[in-house]
Scaffold this motif. Structure first.
Motif, mmCIF file in Angstrom:
data_model
loop_
_atom_site.group_PDB
_atom_site.id
_atom_site.type_symbol
_atom_site.label_atom_id
_atom_site.label_comp_id
_atom_site.label_asym_id
_atom_site.label_seq_id
_atom_site.Cartn_x
_atom_site.Cartn_y
_atom_site.Cartn_z
ATOM 1 N N ALA A 165 0.818 -1.212 0.000
ATOM 2 C CA ALA A 165 0.000 0.000 0.000
ATOM 3 C C ALA A 165 0.857 1.269 0.000
ATOM 4 C CB ALA A 165 -0.937 -0.010 1.207
ATOM 5 N N LEU A 166 2.027 1.222 0.643
ATOM 6 C CA LEU A 166 2.897 2.397 0.740
ATOM 7 C C LEU A 166 3.845 2.569 -0.445
ATOM 8 C CD1 LEU A 166 3.863 2.290 4.518
ATOM 9 C CD2 LEU A 166 2.345 3.920 3.382
ATOM 10 N N MET A 167 3.981 1.538 -1.258
ATOM 11 C CA MET A 167 4.961 1.598 -2.350
ATOM 12 C C MET A 167 4.788 2.775 -3.303
ATOM 13 S SD MET A 167 5.855 -2.352 -3.245
ATOM 14 C CE MET A 167 7.013 -1.964 -4.562
ATOM 15 N N PRO A 168 3.571 3.152 -3.698
ATOM 16 C CA PRO A 168 3.449 4.274 -4.638
ATOM 17 C C PRO A 168 4.020 5.593 -4.122
ATOM 18 C CG PRO A 168 1.428 3.002 -4.603
ATOM 19 C CD PRO A 168 2.280 2.489 -3.478
ATOM 20 N N THR A 169 4.158 5.746 -2.807
ATOM 21 C CA THR A 169 4.717 6.983 -2.252
ATOM 22 C C THR A 169 6.194 6.827 -1.905
ATOM 23 O OG1 THR A 169 4.084 6.385 0.011
ATOM 24 C CG2 THR A 169 2.480 7.650 -1.300
ATOM 25 N N SER A 170 6.795 5.710 -2.287
ATOM 26 C CA SER A 170 8.193 5.435 -1.979
ATOM 27 C C SER A 170 9.049 5.560 -3.231
ATOM 28 C CB SER A 170 8.334 4.032 -1.401
ATOM 29 O OG SER A 170 7.588 3.929 -0.213
ATOM 30 N N SER A 171 10.381 5.552 -3.024
ATOM 31 C CA SER A 171 11.286 5.619 -4.164
ATOM 32 C C SER A 171 12.142 4.359 -4.304
ATOM 33 C CB SER A 171 12.175 6.856 -4.076
ATOM 34 O OG SER A 171 12.862 6.883 -2.843
ATOM 35 N N LEU A 172 12.150 3.493 -3.274
ATOM 36 C CA LEU A 172 12.915 2.250 -3.310
ATOM 37 C C LEU A 172 12.382 1.314 -2.237
ATOM 38 C CD1 LEU A 172 15.496 0.572 -4.224
ATOM 39 C CD2 LEU A 172 16.715 1.761 -2.386
ATOM 40 N N VAL A 173 12.338 0.016 -2.558
ATOM 41 C CA VAL A 173 12.001 -1.016 -1.574
ATOM 42 C C VAL A 173 13.176 -1.980 -1.510
ATOM 43 C CG1 VAL A 173 10.481 -2.956 -0.999
ATOM 44 C CG2 VAL A 173 9.513 -0.854 -1.954
ATOM 45 N N ILE A 174 13.660 -2.225 -0.292
ATOM 46 C CA ILE A 174 14.741 -3.186 -0.078
ATOM 47 C C ILE A 174 14.191 -4.341 0.745
ATOM 48 C CG2 ILE A 174 17.016 -3.593 0.931
ATOM 49 C CD1 ILE A 174 17.645 -0.611 0.431
ATOM 50 N N PHE A 175 14.292 -5.545 0.207
ATOM 51 C CA PHE A 175 13.877 -6.773 0.885
ATOM 52 C C PHE A 175 15.157 -7.494 1.298
ATOM 53 C CE2 PHE A 175 12.514 -11.164 1.193
ATOM 54 C CZ PHE A 175 11.252 -11.081 1.738
ATOM 55 N N ASP A 176 15.530 -7.331 2.567
ATOM 56 C CA ASP A 176 16.831 -7.777 3.072
ATOM 57 C C ASP A 176 16.625 -8.744 4.244
ATOM 58 O OD1 ASP A 176 19.561 -7.876 3.679
ATOM 59 O OD2 ASP A 176 19.473 -6.056 4.884
ATOM 60 N N SER A 177 16.897 -9.896 4.162
ATOM 61 C CA SER A 177 17.647 -10.716 3.257
ATOM 62 C C SER A 177 16.858 -11.996 2.989
ATOM 63 C CB SER A 177 19.007 -11.006 3.907
ATOM 64 O OG SER A 177 19.597 -12.169 3.460
ATOM 65 N N VAL A 178 16.899 -12.466 1.761
ATOM 66 C CA VAL A 178 16.181 -13.675 1.371
ATOM 67 C C VAL A 178 16.582 -14.844 2.273
ATOM 68 C CG1 VAL A 178 15.979 -15.386 -0.471
ATOM 69 C CG2 VAL A 178 15.794 -12.954 -1.005
ATOM 70 N N ASN A 179 17.858 -14.938 2.636
ATOM 71 C CA ASN A 179 18.324 -16.046 3.480
ATOM 72 C C ASN A 179 17.575 -16.105 4.808
ATOM 73 O OD1 ASN A 179 20.526 -14.789 1.837
ATOM 74 N ND2 ASN A 179 21.518 -16.730 2.311
ATOM 75 N N SER A 180 17.326 -14.957 5.414
ATOM 76 C CA SER A 180 16.694 -14.912 6.730
ATOM 77 C C SER A 180 15.198 -15.202 6.683
ATOM 78 C CB SER A 180 16.931 -13.545 7.375
ATOM 79 O OG SER A 180 18.310 -13.355 7.569
ATOM 80 N N PHE A 181 14.601 -15.152 5.513
ATOM 81 C CA PHE A 181 13.176 -15.458 5.378
ATOM 82 C C PHE A 181 12.877 -16.847 5.931
ATOM 83 C CE2 PHE A 181 9.733 -17.382 2.927
ATOM 84 C CZ PHE A 181 8.714 -16.471 3.156
ATOM 85 N N TYR A 182 13.743 -17.788 5.642
ATOM 86 C CA TYR A 182 13.518 -19.183 6.040
ATOM 87 C C TYR A 182 13.592 -19.363 7.558
ATOM 88 C CZ TYR A 182 14.075 -19.924 1.091
ATOM 89 O OH TYR A 182 13.915 -19.856 -0.262
#
Length: 180
Positions: A64-81
Motif C-alpha cells: 500500500a505504501l509503495m506508490p509513495t516510496s522511491s525504493l524497496v529493499i527486501f533484506d535478506s532472502v536467506n533470513s526469510f527461512y
C-alpha cells in the motif's frame, strides 16, 4: 548477491541514503541495529521487522505504501527461512516467490525499484561453489543481478545480468564503508 555481510550492509545503507523515501524490510535486523545506533544516515526510511505471524499483513502494508516510496529493499532472502519454523522448505520457497513477485509487480506499476538481497552460501553439487539462497527464484526471475564486494573502503558492484549493461561491468563506489 553478497558474500560478505558487511558489504551488504554498506551497499544497502548507501542505497537507502541516496533515495528520498525507502521501505526497508529487514529480515536479518542488521540494518535496523546500525540505524538505531545512528551509524546509518538516510533521508527517510520506513523499517519493517517481520515475524512469522505478521509477515502477510506487513507485506500488505508495504504494498500500500509503495506508490509513495522511491525504493524497496527486501533484506535478506536467506533470513526469510528462519522466520518460519514449522513449514516445509518447498512451501516456503513458494511463499517467498509469491511475496517477492507481489512486491515486484507493485514496484513495476508504481515505478519503484525493488532490491532483494541474498547472501551467497556454499553448495556441494560438483564440488563446493557459492550459490545464492533461493537460487532458482533469484537467478530466473531477477531483471538485474549484481554481485557486491568490499575492497578496502570501496564497494565494487559487478554486473552479472542486466538489460543495458554488459556482464562483468564493474562500478566502484569510493569510501562507501560505514565507519564504526
Amino acid at each position: 548477491m553478497f558474500s560478505d555481510p558487511y558489504a551488504k550492509l554498506c551497499c544497502t545503507s548507501m542505497l537507502a541514503s541516496r533515495f528520498d523515501r525507502v521501505i526497508y524490510v529487514d529480515l536479518d535486523t542488521t540494518f535496523t541495529a546500525y540505524f538505531v545506533a545512528g551509524l546509518v544516515n538516510t533521508n527517510q526510511v520506513d523499517i519493517y521487522l517481520p515475524s512469522e505471524g505478521k509477515f502477510a499483513s506487513m507485506i500488505k502494508e508495504v504494498l500500500a505504501l509503495m506508490p509513495t516510496s522511491s525504493l524497496v529493499i527486501f533484506d535478506s532472502v536467506n533470513s526469510f527461512y528462519n522466520m518460519f519454523t514449522a513449514q516445509k522448505i518447498g512451501n516456503l520457497n513458494h511463499l517467498l516467490s509469491v511475496f517477492l513477485m507481489l512486491l515486484v509487480r507493485q514496484g513495476v506499476d508504481a515505478g519503484v525499484p525493488v532490491l532483494a538481497t541474498s547472501m551467497l552460501r556454499y553448495r556441494k553439487d560438483s564440488g563446493w561453489v557459492q550459490s545464492p539462497a533461493s537460487r532458482r527464484l533469484l537467478q530466473h526471475k531477477s531483471a538485474v543481478k549484481l554481485s557486491v564486494e568490499l575492497d578496502d573502503n570501496d564497494l565494487a558492484l559487478r554486473v552479472i545480468d542486466h538489460d543495458s549493461m554488459p556482464s562483468g561491468t564493474e562500478v566502484i563506489y569510493r569510501n562507501s564503508v560505514i565507519a564504526v
